[in-house]
Structures are given as C-alpha cells and as structure tokens.
Design a protein around this motif. Structure first.
Motif, PDB file in Angstrom:
ATOM      1  N   MET A   1      -3.026 107.638 -13.742  1.00  0.00           N
ATOM      2  CA  MET A   1      -2.587 107.679 -15.131  1.00  0.00           C
ATOM      3  C   MET A   1      -3.789 107.707 -16.078  1.00  0.00           C
ATOM      4  N   ILE A   2      -4.834 106.925 -15.759  1.00  0.00           N
ATOM      5  CA  ILE A   2      -6.038 106.902 -16.593  1.00  0.00           C
ATOM      6  C   ILE A   2      -6.705 108.289 -16.604  1.00  0.00           C
ATOM      7  N   THR A   3      -6.777 108.924 -15.448  1.00  0.00           N
ATOM      8  CA  THR A   3      -7.407 110.251 -15.399  1.00  0.00           C
ATOM      9  C   THR A   3      -6.603 111.264 -16.205  1.00  0.00           C
TER      10      THR A   3
ATOM     11  N   LEU B   1     -10.296 107.078 -26.694  1.00  0.00           N
ATOM     12  CA  LEU B   1     -10.218 107.975 -25.536  1.00  0.00           C
ATOM     13  C   LEU B   1     -11.433 108.901 -25.486  1.00  0.00           C
ATOM     14  N   GLY B   2     -11.921 109.313 -26.685  1.00  0.00           N
ATOM     15  CA  GLY B   2     -13.093 110.173 -26.702  1.00  0.00           C
ATOM     16  C   GLY B   2     -14.316 109.452 -26.158  1.00  0.00           C
ATOM     17  N   LEU B   3     -14.552 108.217 -26.548  1.00  0.00           N
ATOM     18  CA  LEU B   3     -15.688 107.457 -26.057  1.00  0.00           C
ATOM     19  C   LEU B   3     -15.571 107.206 -24.549  1.00  0.00           C
ATOM     20  N   ALA B   4     -14.357 106.848 -24.098  1.00  0.00           N
ATOM     21  CA  ALA B   4     -14.160 106.570 -22.676  1.00  0.00           C
ATOM     22  C   ALA B   4     -14.407 107.814 -21.839  1.00  0.00           C
ATOM     23  N   ARG B   5     -13.904 108.965 -22.312  1.00  0.00           N
ATOM     24  CA  ARG B   5     -14.072 110.210 -21.560  1.00  0.00           C
ATOM     25  C   ARG B   5     -15.538 110.605 -21.511  1.00  0.00           C
ATOM     26  N   ALA B   6     -16.204 110.471 -22.622  1.00  0.00           N
ATOM     27  CA  ALA B   6     -17.616 110.844 -22.653  1.00  0.00           C
ATOM     28  C   ALA B   6     -18.436 109.967 -21.714  1.00  0.00           C
ATOM     29  N   ASN B   7     -18.189 108.691 -21.689  1.00  0.00           N
ATOM     30  CA  ASN B   7     -18.924 107.787 -20.800  1.00  0.00           C
ATOM     31  C   ASN B   7     -18.680 108.122 -19.334  1.00  0.00           C
ATOM     32  N   LEU B   8     -17.441 108.458 -18.985  1.00  0.00           N
ATOM     33  CA  LEU B   8     -17.128 108.789 -17.594  1.00  0.00           C
ATOM     34  C   LEU B   8     -17.806 110.083 -17.174  1.00  0.00           C
ATOM     35  N   LEU B   9     -17.785 111.089 -18.066  1.00  0.00           N
ATOM     36  CA  LEU B   9     -18.414 112.362 -17.720  1.00  0.00           C
ATOM     37  C   LEU B   9     -19.921 112.198 -17.571  1.00  0.00           C
ATOM     38  N   LYS B  10     -20.508 111.311 -18.385  1.00  0.00           N
ATOM     39  CA  LYS B  10     -21.947 111.047 -18.274  1.00  0.00           C
ATOM     40  C   LYS B  10     -22.259 110.394 -16.925  1.00  0.00           C
ATOM     41  N   ASN B  11     -21.435 109.432 -16.523  1.00  0.00           N
ATOM     42  CA  ASN B  11     -21.641 108.750 -15.227  1.00  0.00           C
ATOM     43  C   ASN B  11     -21.490 109.721 -14.066  1.00  0.00           C
ATOM     44  N   ARG B  12     -20.615 110.715 -14.239  1.00  0.00           N
ATOM     45  CA  ARG B  12     -20.406 111.677 -13.157  1.00  0.00           C
ATOM     46  C   ARG B  12     -21.663 112.516 -12.956  1.00  0.00           C
ATOM     47  N   GLU B  13     -22.347 112.819 -14.058  1.00  0.00           N
ATOM     48  CA  GLU B  13     -23.574 113.625 -13.958  1.00  0.00           C
ATOM     49  C   GLU B  13     -24.699 112.839 -13.298  1.00  0.00           C
TER      50      GLU B  13
ATOM     51  N   ILE C   1      -9.372 114.170 -17.348  1.00  0.00           N
ATOM     52  CA  ILE C   1     -10.419 114.449 -16.370  1.00  0.00           C
ATOM     53  C   ILE C   1      -9.773 114.585 -15.004  1.00  0.00           C
ATOM     54  N   ASP C   2     -10.465 115.285 -14.110  1.00  0.00           N
ATOM     55  CA  ASP C   2      -9.904 115.531 -12.779  1.00  0.00           C
ATOM     56  C   ASP C   2      -9.899 114.275 -11.925  1.00  0.00           C
ATOM     57  N   ALA C   3     -10.981 113.509 -12.000  1.00  0.00           N
ATOM     58  CA  ALA C   3     -11.088 112.307 -11.169  1.00  0.00           C
ATOM     59  C   ALA C   3     -12.118 111.381 -11.789  1.00  0.00           C
TER      60      ALA C   3
ATOM     61  N   ALA D   1     -13.195  98.827 -21.703  1.00  0.00           N
ATOM     62  CA  ALA D   1     -14.429  98.741 -20.917  1.00  0.00           C
ATOM     63  C   ALA D   1     -15.029 100.120 -20.694  1.00  0.00           C
ATOM     64  N   LEU D   2     -14.199 101.130 -20.436  1.00  0.00           N
ATOM     65  CA  LEU D   2     -14.702 102.486 -20.229  1.00  0.00           C
ATOM     66  C   LEU D   2     -15.295 103.055 -21.512  1.00  0.00           C
ATOM     67  N   SER D   3     -14.727 102.669 -22.642  1.00  0.00           N
ATOM     68  CA  SER D   3     -15.216 103.206 -23.919  1.00  0.00           C
ATOM     69  C   SER D   3     -16.378 102.402 -24.479  1.00  0.00           C
TER      70      SER D   3
END
Length: 777
Positions: free
Chosen positions: A614-616, A765-777, A621-623, A656-658
């Motif tokens: 649900m969070i993804t 949601l924008g901050l959380a998504r950006a942080n996750l995408l940064k961690n993925r890189e 995001i895909d995962a 926490a993600l954001s």
C-alpha cells in the motif's frame, strides 16, 4: 484546528424528547421479556415447544445481555407441559445386591409406594414376631410337639418291654430332639444307672459278678439304643419342620395379603418380582432363625425415591450452577460402620439434576462446563443414549463399595446451555458431537436499532427493573440520559445496547445515590453520576498507570518529535473497557532487503501483508529500497488490539520516510484497509476520553486532540466534561477518512496530490518519495 474538528453538538447523540414514552417510569408500561432479541426468542420458543430429537438449545450471549431474563420470560409465557412425569424408585435387588433395582412409577406414586413398603417393613420387624407367638399358632406348635412325643413313646415301647423282661429299664435324660437314651438296671422296680450300681458294689450291696453280668447285658443293647436314638432324632426333625411350616405358612399368608395390596395398587415393571423377593427373604432368613445380625427390615425393604413428579402438569425446569458429575448425574453416598468402612447401599443413591429435570428442561451454564470437558463428554453420551448411569465415586472408597452399580435411569430432558461466544467455541472444540446435539442456536444480539421502537422498549425495560426491584422512578431527563449511555455502550452507529444488565446496574446505583439525599426520584445528574462511579471504581488501576506514563515522560503531550506518535489502545477491567494512551516509535535503517517489523513488550506482532504494498502504491514507486522499518509499541498494547493502531503505524511510517516531525499533542485512533481508507475501531469513546484525561492532567492548551476514523463520528457518545472542553475550544476531535487526511493533521503539511508524474516537493508524500528514490540510488 477548530475548522477540522467535529462540532460539539455532534459529540453525543441525544434522542428526540418525543421518543421518550412518558414523563417518568411511573407512566411507562413494563416490558415483558427482554430487550429486542426476536431471532433468539424464536429459536428458544421452538426449542421449548419441541424439545428432543437432538434439538437442544444453546442460548448465546454475554453475561448481562438479558439472556436469563429472556429464558425466564419464555418459560413463563409458554408454560410447557411435562412430556413425561415419573417417579424413579430404587429398591434392594435380593438376587444381585450390587445391582439395585429401578422401579419407575407414574407421577406422584413414588411417595405412597415408599410409605406402603415402610408399613410392611415395620410389620416384619415389630408385629410379625408377636403374631407368630400368639395363642392359636402357639397351640398348633405345642400340639405338633405332643404328637411327636407320642410317636416316640410308641416307637420305644417294644424296646422298653424287652429290657424290662431282663431286669433292665430304658431312660431318657430329657425330652425333645436332644433326648439321650440310656439303659439302666432295674432294682426294686426302679432304674439304677451303671454309675449307681458300681457304687452299690463298692458298698457291698451287690457283687462284682452281678455288675459284670449287667454291664455285659447292657452293652448288648448298644446297637438297638443307637438305632432308637436315630429314629427319635428323625421324628423330631420331622416335627420341627412341621412346626416351622406352621410359622412359614402363616407368615406367607399374612405377607401375601399385604403385598397383594401393594401389587394391586402400584403397576410397574419389577414390582411383583421385588415383592416376591421380600416374602422369600422373610421366610428364608427371619422365620426360625436368629435375626440380630440381619439388616433392619425398614432399611432393606425400604424404597429410595430419587425424584417425585410435580403434582401439576407443568414441565420441571431445573437450573444448576454446579457441573460436578455427582451434581449432574447423581452419586451414591456411603453409610459408615465401625472401623470407617464405607458400605454402599441402594438407600444412598442420589439423583442428579438431569434426573430431577426428567420430562422437562435442565438449564446449565456453558461457561462452567468448559472447565469440565470430561463431564461435558459424559453429558453428550447421556443425551445420545437417553439414560443416566449413577456411579459410585471412584476415589476414597473401598472396592466393595465401588462395586454398587444401580440400574440405569431413563430420562427425557431438554437441555438449555447458556453461555457466551467463547464458551460455545470451547465446547465445539471439545467434541464434534456438540453441534449435532445443540442444533438450536439462540443468538442474542448485542444491540437493537436506535429508533423510536428501540427507545420505547429500552424505556419500558427500565420501568420493569424499577417496578420489579422497587427502585426509585426515573424522570424523563434521566431516561434520556439512559438512552445516551445505551447508545455509547452499544459501540455501534445508530444502535442501542441490549446489554440490559449494565443499564440495570446504573439504575440501581442511581437509586442508592438519590436515596442518600432523600430524593424521591432519579434525575439526569444521578444517572450520570452512577455511570461515572461504576467506571471510576473499575478503572482506578488503569487511570493510575496512564498518569504514571504521562508524569514519567513515556507519553509526551506537547511539542513535536521525529519518529514518535501517540496512539490509544484499550483494556478491560471489571466488565468495563478503558482507553490506554500508548506511544509508537518508528526507526528506519538500511537492510539486505525491504521489510517491516512491529514489536510490543518484547513480543513480535504480525504486520498486515498489505501495509508495504500500500505504501509503494501511495508513493507511486515500484518497490521500496533495501530498508528495515522497525516499529515499537508501548508494552500496554496487546497483540489482539494492534489493528486499532494501524492508522497510527502508517502515519508514523510516512512521517519517518519523509523526515518530518509529528505533533505530540495529538493521538491517532483507527485502522485502515488495503486502499488507505480509515476503518473504525471498537470503544472509540473510551479511547478519546483516555487521551483527554491525559491531556487534562498536564493542562489543556487548546491544541490537544485526537484523530479518529471519519466513520466513527456516528458512534460518539462522550462524557459531558469532554464535550464542554471541545465547546470551549480546549480539545479537538478530528475525523479523517484517509491516511492522507490524518498525516496532514499530524505534520501540518499537505499530503500532496499526484499530478504530472510527481507530488509537490514540499508535501508529505513528495518528501517521502524523494527520500526513497535517493536511497535506491
């Protein structure tokens, strides 16, 4: 804050004044039966009107739900007739004493049968010996003895003449069967015994040759004397038999007349055999024999009546709270003789409640049966067979006592088990036969519609409690307050509770409070005071722990904090439910793969499988990257209530993600579904009030409040003190229909809307998504 809050007038449902059916309970007709429960009443009515055929009843509902009231009202209205009405009597089995004989008589015949047999037993013990000793029978016995003496005299006459011709004489030492024959010397016409003749020789009154001659002559008659002695004994044995026959014939005649009356009056299998055995026992053991070692006739010939049918045609209705084998199925009590030896007797057979309920109904507490699985299985076997075996206790008795096995007792009983859901499930797990025997499930509903009819019936129930228990009458405002509390207790939108025991307890306590002030009726304030007193007594331990958590800083109620969130769980004490403020800590660390864990008090609590997917989806995001989300709940949160914290868990995870901090003056109450929509939780009012109390303890500042599922707005029935604080804008209750609405209240930022393949940069949601995408890189 105020613009998001629920208006104070919607924080407590109030009935229309016109729906209250009177100015006071004095004006309101009482309620027959219980509150609502039409479906349960229908099943129960069928089970009472058509018992048997493995259609026993399980009346299912929590304590205080009015289940006993419903049961009583159904029996009172139906007044079922007894299907069978029998008296079960146990008597001694003379041919097999270890198997007492069962005699089943029609209703009301057991006690008269017992009295008749008591009369016969007293006759045998006290009057029969006197009758056999009276003049006519005694004369017949004497005549037979005299005849025997004449026969013996005639038998001995030839021998006497023969002896007389040789100067000898025949003497008998005594009469009767023990007579002893002796040959003596006749001197001067008188018999002289051999001993006396030897004395004469010693005194020189006779010669020794004479002695030897007479002794030889006497010895020559030894064989004839022995033969004559045998003949005398035979004659006397014949006479004795004839004498005993006189007693037995007379006894048999008397006993036959007495028992014939009993056999004529009482018609049942086994009675004639039993009466014949009594006559045989008297004739064989009590005529011409020593009886001091025999059992007292009033005990041996008595009748043990287990239960006596009612004089009326109504079915017996037996209620028991004891589930021991002896109480349900019967037992055998011992009689104690010297030396402490237990002796089992048919007189010690005791009936259980199943036998007492024969032809009617046995009402059992299913919750008590749960703790006795062996007893429950035995009950099922008895219902299957339709007969009860009464057993001797297996411990503390010697083997002889335990050998007593009374004949089985046939029963026709409809059983009604009364219990809650847990008891039903437990009994079903004990034996699969349970569902086959108890096929009629009368389920009590926890609530009734909150409409005019439901309000009317609830008011009538209160009126019936007041009348039945002679309590103080309730005014219209008091009845209105009872309806408000009933709505709260139902814990469901647009419903009133059917837990009538709770409402009755409140009215009883209100009567006590009003009586202390010499008031003649109960007003609104007394009802509220009674309700609060009951909860306060039960909730003292809970309240103390909450305040300790606040004072120690475990629960923070001001400022903001990253990775921390206030929740409210619940616990149950003394039949009351209370909210317990709790804390959620969320930590995110790198990990070999993406996962999430939830712990409380050292216990791992399963996380719903839909949470991470649900969070993804929510963040588009895909995962998730390889992170581990560790969430820790206060130890006060029980695993079974963890679902009520799911909305808070999700908000804490997003924050926490954001990287955003969360307000500590708010608490989150609620759950979510797989689509992120909020779901209501139980006891919403108690949870809100618990957090309000914690905030009130540190001081209300106008910023504190709770976030609840939007769907729970219709279940609000808060105490007036909370409503007052909300009215004064000191506390706020804010609904949220989704995760995004809840997170906006907690962070003060917009959640963000997906537009043109992105969320606003400064949104949650924008901050959380950006942080996750940064961690993925």
């Amino acid at each position: 804050m105020a613009r998001y809050a629920i208006p104070p007038e919607r924080l407590r449902w109030r009935p229309d004044n016109s729906d209250i059916p009177g100015e006071s309970t004095r004006d309101i007709p009482v309620l027959e039966g219980t509150l609502g429960q039409e479906a349960a009443a229908e099943a129960l009515q069928y089970g009472i009107a058509n018992p048997g055929h493995n259609q026993h009843v399980f009346l299912r509902g929590p304590r205080g739900s009015g289940r006993q009231r419903l049961l009583d009202s159904m029996f009172n209205s139906l007044r079922p007739k007894a299907r069978r009405n029998r008296d079960f009597c146990f008597v001694h089995n003379f041919s097999n004493p270890d198997r007492p004989r069962l005699i089943v008589l029609p209703r009301g015949e057991g006690r008269p049968f017992q009295k008749q047999m008591q009369r016969i037993a007293l006759f045998v013990r006290e009057r029969l010996p006197d009758i056999l000793a009276n003049e006519p029978i005694r004369s017949r016995r004497e005549a037979r003895r005299e005849a025997a003496e004449r026969d013996i005299a005639q038998l001995l006459r030839p021998l006497e003449k023969k002896l007389e011709s040789e100067g000898l004489a025949l003497t008998r030492s005594q009469a009767g069967p023990n007579a002893r024959l002796q040959v003596s010397v006749r001197i001067m016409g008188k018999p002289v015994s051999p001993e006396e003749f030897r004395n004469m020789v010693a005194r020189k009154q006779a010669s020794d040759d004479d002695r030897k001659k007479y002794e030889e002559r006497i010895k020559s008659y030894d064989e004839e004397i022995q033969k004559a002695s045998r003949q005398i004994r035979k004659k006397w044995q014949q006479a004795q038999r004839h004498i005993e026959q006189i007693d037995m014939t007379e006894t048999a005649r008397i006993m036959g007349d007495m028992t014939a009356e009993v056999a004529q009056r009482f018609k049942a299998n086994g009675i004639e055999t039993y009466l014949r055995e009594i006559i045989d026992d008297v004739l064989e053991k009590r005529i011409g024999h020593e009886t001091s070692e025999l059992a007292d006739p009033t005990v041996l010939y008595g009748v043990n009546v287990l239960n006596m049918g009612q004089e009326e045609d109504g079915a017996p209705i037996v209620t028991t709270h004891s589930t021991s084998p002896a109480s349900l199925f019967g037992t055998v009590d011992p009689a104690w003789r010297s030396g402490g030896r237990a002796v089992a007797s048919f007189q010690g057979i005791r009936s259980g409640t199943l036998i007492q309920a024969d032809g009617g109904f046995l009402i059992l507490d299913a919750e008590d049966l749960v703790s006795e699985p062996g007893v429950f299985r035995q009950l099922l076997r008895i219902l299957r067979a339709g007969e009860v075996a009464i057993n001797t206790p297996t411990t503390g008795w010697n083997q002889a006592a335990q050998s007593l096995r009374p004949e089985v007792v046939p029963i026709d009983v409809g059983v009604v088990l009364v219990g809650d859901n847990a008891a039903y499930d437990e009994l079903a797990s004990i034996s699969p036969e349970f569902s086959r025997r108890f096929r009629l499930l009368a389920d009590l509903e926890a609530s009734v519609p909150r409409d005019a009819k439901g309000i009317d019936r609830t008011c009538r129930f209160i009126a019936s409690v007041v009348q039945l228990e002679d309590l103080l009458p309730l005014t219209r405002p008091a009845l209105t307050t009872v309806m408000e509390i009933s709505a709260r207790l139902s814990d469901r939108p647009s419903r009133l509770t059917s837990h009538v025991g709770r409402l009755a307890d409140i009215v009883r306590e209100a009567t006590f409070l009003a009586g202390q002030e010499d008031e003649t009726e109960i007003g609104r304030e007394r009802i509220e005071e009674a309700f609060n007193r009951i909860r306060r007594r039960a909730g003292l331990p809970s309240a103390s722990r909450v305040l300790d958590s606040v004072d120690s800083g475990l629960i923070r109620l001001r400022g903001r904090s990253a990775g921390q969130l206030n929740l409210v769980t619940r616990e149950r004490l003394a039949e009351e439910t209370f909210g317990i403020p709790a804390r959620l800590d969320v930590t995110i660390i790198g990990a070999p793969h993406a996962d999430v864990s939830l712990e409380s008090g050292g216990r791992q609590i399963p996380v719903p499988h839909f949470l991470m997917p649900m969070i993804t989806r929510l963040l588009r995001i895909d995962a998730l990257p390889d992170i581990h989300v560790a969430m820790t709940l206060s130890p006060t949160v029980m695993p079974e209530d963890s679902a009520s914290t799911l909305l808070g868990q999700t908000c804490g995870l997003l924050a926490a993600l954001s990287g955003l901090s969360l307000r500590q003056d708010l608490a989150v109450i609620g759950s979510i579904d797989a689509h992120g929509q909020t779901i209501g939780v139980d006891h919403i009012n108690e949870r809100i009030e618990a957090f309000y109390d914690a905030c009130s303890h540190v001081g209300l500042n106008g910023q504190q409040g709770v976030i609840i599922p939007a769907m729970d707005r219709d279940r609000l029935a808060l105490e007036r003190r909370v409503i007052k604080a909300c009215t004064n804008d000191q506390f706020h209750i804010m609904p949220a229909a989704s995760i995004t609405e809840a997170i906006e209240r907690l962070t003060g930022k917009t959640a963000g809307v997906w537009k043109e393949d992105s969320f606003p940069e400064d949104s949650v949601l924008g901050l959380a998504r950006a942080n996750l995408l940064k961690n993925r890189e």
